[in-house]
Design a protein around this motif. Sequence first.
Motif, PDB file in Angstrom:
ATOM      1  N   ASP A  82       0.846  -1.188   0.000  1.00 52.80           N
ATOM      2  CA  ASP A  82       0.000   0.000   0.000  1.00 52.80           C
ATOM      3  C   ASP A  82       0.885   1.242   0.000  1.00 52.80           C
ATOM      4  O   ASP A  82       1.161   1.828   1.038  1.00 52.80           O
ATOM      5  CB  ASP A  82      -0.912  -0.021   1.225  1.00 52.80           C
ATOM      6  CG  ASP A  82      -1.913   1.120   1.224  1.00 52.80           C
ATOM      7  OD1 ASP A  82      -2.006   1.813   0.200  1.00 52.80           O
ATOM      8  OD2 ASP A  82      -2.582   1.311   2.253  1.00 52.80           O
ATOM      9  N   ASN A  85      -0.352   5.261   1.047  1.00 53.89           N
ATOM     10  CA  ASN A  85      -1.758   5.175   1.451  1.00 53.89           C
ATOM     11  C   ASN A  85      -2.734   5.064   0.272  1.00 53.89           C
ATOM     12  O   ASN A  85      -3.918   5.361   0.404  1.00 53.89           O
ATOM     13  CB  ASN A  85      -2.152   6.381   2.316  1.00 53.89           C
ATOM     14  CG  ASN A  85      -1.411   6.383   3.641  1.00 53.89           C
ATOM     15  OD1 ASN A  85      -1.226   5.341   4.258  1.00 53.89           O
ATOM     16  ND2 ASN A  85      -0.979   7.551   4.065  1.00 53.89           N
ATOM     17  N   SER A 143       4.194  -4.139   5.450  1.00 49.35           N
ATOM     18  CA  SER A 143       4.093  -3.524   6.774  1.00 49.35           C
ATOM     19  C   SER A 143       2.650  -3.396   7.253  1.00 49.35           C
ATOM     20  O   SER A 143       2.369  -3.562   8.445  1.00 49.35           O
ATOM     21  CB  SER A 143       4.770  -2.151   6.770  1.00 49.35           C
ATOM     22  OG  SER A 143       4.187  -1.302   5.778  1.00 49.35           O
ATOM     23  N   ASN A 144       1.716  -3.095   6.347  1.00 51.13           N
ATOM     24  CA  ASN A 144       0.315  -2.966   6.762  1.00 51.13           C
ATOM     25  C   ASN A 144      -0.245  -4.293   7.257  1.00 51.13           C
ATOM     26  O   ASN A 144      -0.925  -4.360   8.278  1.00 51.13           O
ATOM     27  CB  ASN A 144      -0.539  -2.449   5.595  1.00 51.13           C
ATOM     28  CG  ASN A 144      -0.350  -0.961   5.366  1.00 51.13           C
ATOM     29  OD1 ASN A 144       0.166  -0.262   6.222  1.00 51.13           O
ATOM     30  ND2 ASN A 144      -0.762  -0.492   4.212  1.00 51.13           N
ATOM     31  N   SER A 165      -7.437  -8.839   7.821  1.00 53.26           N
ATOM     32  CA  SER A 165      -6.618  -7.736   8.276  1.00 53.26           C
ATOM     33  C   SER A 165      -7.427  -6.453   8.383  1.00 53.26           C
ATOM     34  O   SER A 165      -8.306  -6.203   7.569  1.00 53.26           O
ATOM     35  CB  SER A 165      -5.456  -7.527   7.302  1.00 53.26           C
ATOM     36  OG  SER A 165      -4.841  -6.290   7.523  1.00 53.26           O
ATOM     37  N   HIS A 167      -6.231  -3.623   7.788  1.00 55.19           N
ATOM     38  CA  HIS A 167      -5.801  -2.771   6.679  1.00 55.19           C
ATOM     39  C   HIS A 167      -6.213  -3.351   5.331  1.00 55.19           C
ATOM     40  O   HIS A 167      -6.442  -2.615   4.376  1.00 55.19           O
ATOM     41  CB  HIS A 167      -4.278  -2.595   6.719  1.00 55.19           C
ATOM     42  CG  HIS A 167      -3.796  -1.926   7.955  1.00 55.19           C
ATOM     43  ND1 HIS A 167      -3.862  -0.565   8.146  1.00 55.19           N
ATOM     44  CD2 HIS A 167      -3.250  -2.428   9.098  1.00 55.19           C
ATOM     45  CE1 HIS A 167      -3.367  -0.246   9.337  1.00 55.19           C
ATOM     46  NE2 HIS A 167      -2.998  -1.363   9.928  1.00 55.19           N
ATOM     47  N   GLU A 168      -6.257  -4.633   5.224  1.00 53.65           N
ATOM     48  CA  GLU A 168      -6.673  -5.297   3.984  1.00 53.65           C
ATOM     49  C   GLU A 168      -7.863  -6.177   4.347  1.00 53.65           C
ATOM     50  O   GLU A 168      -7.742  -7.374   4.575  1.00 53.65           O
ATOM     51  CB  GLU A 168      -5.523  -6.140   3.410  1.00 53.65           C
ATOM     52  CG  GLU A 168      -4.277  -5.341   3.067  1.00 53.65           C
ATOM     53  CD  GLU A 168      -4.465  -4.491   1.820  1.00 53.65           C
ATOM     54  OE1 GLU A 168      -5.497  -4.633   1.156  1.00 53.65           O
ATOM     55  OE2 GLU A 168      -3.568  -3.692   1.504  1.00 53.65           O
TER      56      GLU A 168
END
Length: 205
Positions: A82, A85, A143-144, A165, A167-168
């Motif tokens: 990502d 962002n 990292s995310n 996740s 983030h995902e």
Amino acid sequence: MVQTIQSTRKQLEDLPGCGKSVEVHSSFASQWANPQKDVNSKLPPKALDSLRNTVLHRLNVESTEEIPFSLILVDGILLFYDEANNESPGAECDTGLFIYAQYETLKQRREARSAYVTKDGIWEDPPGYFDSIVWPNFVKYHSNLIAAHPEITDRKVTSAGGQKSAHEANVAICSSDMPFKDTLEVCVESILGEWNRRQQIQAQR
């Protein structure tokens, strides 16, 4: 990469008969991974049959030819990166599968490879390449996912879970250090879960 996935997806969706089932090959191997000679025996036939029957039952069909969708697998080491962002390339796919391995496993696999055939010739890792280049970049570009799933790098084998996740949100996470059957079940469950989600959305329209 995002644009490439979008363009390819559009072309595939416009093809006549898109969505029909296609032949599935049970053999898997990669010239890059130096697979073991018994790679196709990792999953006993009975376990594969059981999983196939589970899929048929969940989809309410009698045979694999009646499965109401086809799969396009997009493989890439930066699918879930990502950058700045922005959405990762993997966000263009219906669902994601992040199958990781622990540090020791990855290092052993990498160092077991004799060489790579690239467009520029033969590549061999110099001494210390894994610890100085490969592993730090693996951590950097994921990292995310690692922030939401620290077990990816804490060198502990986790159980199958197919967690999502933060983030995902549509990525199933599992470890290839688990038995192959458990890893495969997480992947299958993720695909079936996405199909059910899409069916529910269509039913509400």
